[in-house]
Design a protein around this motif. Structure first.
Motif, PDB file in Angstrom:
ATOM      1  N   ASN A  29      27.459  35.838  28.399  1.00  0.00           N
ATOM      2  CA  ASN A  29      26.927  35.298  30.638  1.00  0.00           C
ATOM      3  C   ASN A  29      27.534  34.090  29.182  1.00  0.00           C
ATOM      4  OD1 ASN A  29      25.654  33.758  32.097  1.00  0.00           O
ATOM      5  ND2 ASN A  29      23.744  33.876  31.307  1.00  0.00           N
ATOM      6  N   LEU A  44      18.915  36.112  28.014  1.00  0.00           N
ATOM      7  CA  LEU A  44      18.802  35.905  29.067  1.00  0.00           C
ATOM      8  C   LEU A  44      17.770  36.542  30.249  1.00  0.00           C
ATOM      9  CD1 LEU A  44      21.574  33.280  30.369  1.00  0.00           C
ATOM     10  CD2 LEU A  44      19.546  33.579  29.065  1.00  0.00           C
ATOM     11  N   SER A  46      15.573  37.335  33.470  1.00  0.00           N
ATOM     12  CA  SER A  46      16.295  37.047  34.770  1.00  0.00           C
ATOM     13  C   SER A  46      15.123  36.973  35.631  1.00  0.00           C
ATOM     14  CB  SER A  46      17.108  37.826  35.578  1.00  0.00           C
ATOM     15  OG  SER A  46      16.912  39.359  35.535  1.00  0.00           O
ATOM     16  N   SER A  47      13.756  37.577  35.555  1.00  0.00           N
ATOM     17  CA  SER A  47      12.364  37.550  35.966  1.00  0.00           C
ATOM     18  C   SER A  47      12.180  36.500  36.182  1.00  0.00           C
ATOM     19  CB  SER A  47      11.719  38.771  35.266  1.00  0.00           C
ATOM     20  OG  SER A  47      12.199  39.943  34.953  1.00  0.00           O
ATOM     21  N   ARG A  48      11.202  36.322  37.163  1.00  0.00           N
ATOM     22  CA  ARG A  48      10.478  34.940  37.438  1.00  0.00           C
ATOM     23  C   ARG A  48       8.898  35.037  37.516  1.00  0.00           C
ATOM     24  NH1 ARG A  48      14.157  32.892  35.759  1.00  0.00           N
ATOM     25  NH2 ARG A  48      16.617  31.949  36.606  1.00  0.00           N
ATOM     26  N   GLU A  56      10.406  43.726  31.468  1.00  0.00           N
ATOM     27  CA  GLU A  56      11.811  43.248  31.463  1.00  0.00           C
ATOM     28  C   GLU A  56      12.706  43.350  29.346  1.00  0.00           C
ATOM     29  OE1 GLU A  56      15.893  40.512  32.619  1.00  0.00           O
ATOM     30  OE2 GLU A  56      13.858  40.624  33.421  1.00  0.00           O
ATOM     31  N   GLY A 116      12.849  31.094  32.419  1.00  0.00           N
ATOM     32  CA  GLY A 116      12.565  30.696  33.806  1.00  0.00           C
ATOM     33  C   GLY A 116      11.146  31.435  34.069  1.00  0.00           C
TER      34      GLY A 116
END
Length: 120
Positions: A29, A44, A46-48, A56, A116
């Motif tokens: 990344n 990282l 990515s889930s919110r 994840e 995130g």
């Protein structure tokens, strides 16, 4: 139910130890190697949402560290120290750090950047 029991349950539900051996694969990344070996190379997420983010993390661990398990509580002198998981804040980012006992008996920390989703 204590934290170690919860983590062990999650590992068992995801089938850790049932998959074929594989080497941890690095994620890239922004030209940074994301292998989870340190804060600066944290995976990282990515889930919110917190539910999806935790899923994840454990999916990644199950896929990349088959046969591993969370480390456990140990008594060091007069204090009990919990090994297995911790959350930390560094440079305005939030990290989930898993401490694993690998299938060969070695200890490995795996860092995830959870900024995130944390608290969502």
């Amino acid at each position: 139910m204590n934290l170690n029991a919860i983590v062990a349950l999650i590992f068992s539900l995801l089938g850790v130890g049932c998959r074929s051996p594989a080497n941890p694969q690095a994620h890239h990344n922004n030209s940074v190697l994301r292998d989870g070996s340190s804060y600066s190379s944290a995976i990282l997420i990515s889930s919110r949402t917190q539910v999806d983010g935790i899923r994840e993390e454990y999916t990644y661990l199950a896929q990349h560290f088959p046969g591993s398990r969370p480390a456990e509580v140990e008594k060091i002198e007069t204090e009990e120290v919990i090994f297995g998981h911790r959350t930390d804040v560094r440079n305005g980012r939030i990290f989930s750090i898993h401490i694993l006992v690998l299938s060969d008996g070695k200890i490995r920390e795996v860092y995830f950047d959870i900024t995130g989703y944390f608290g969502k």
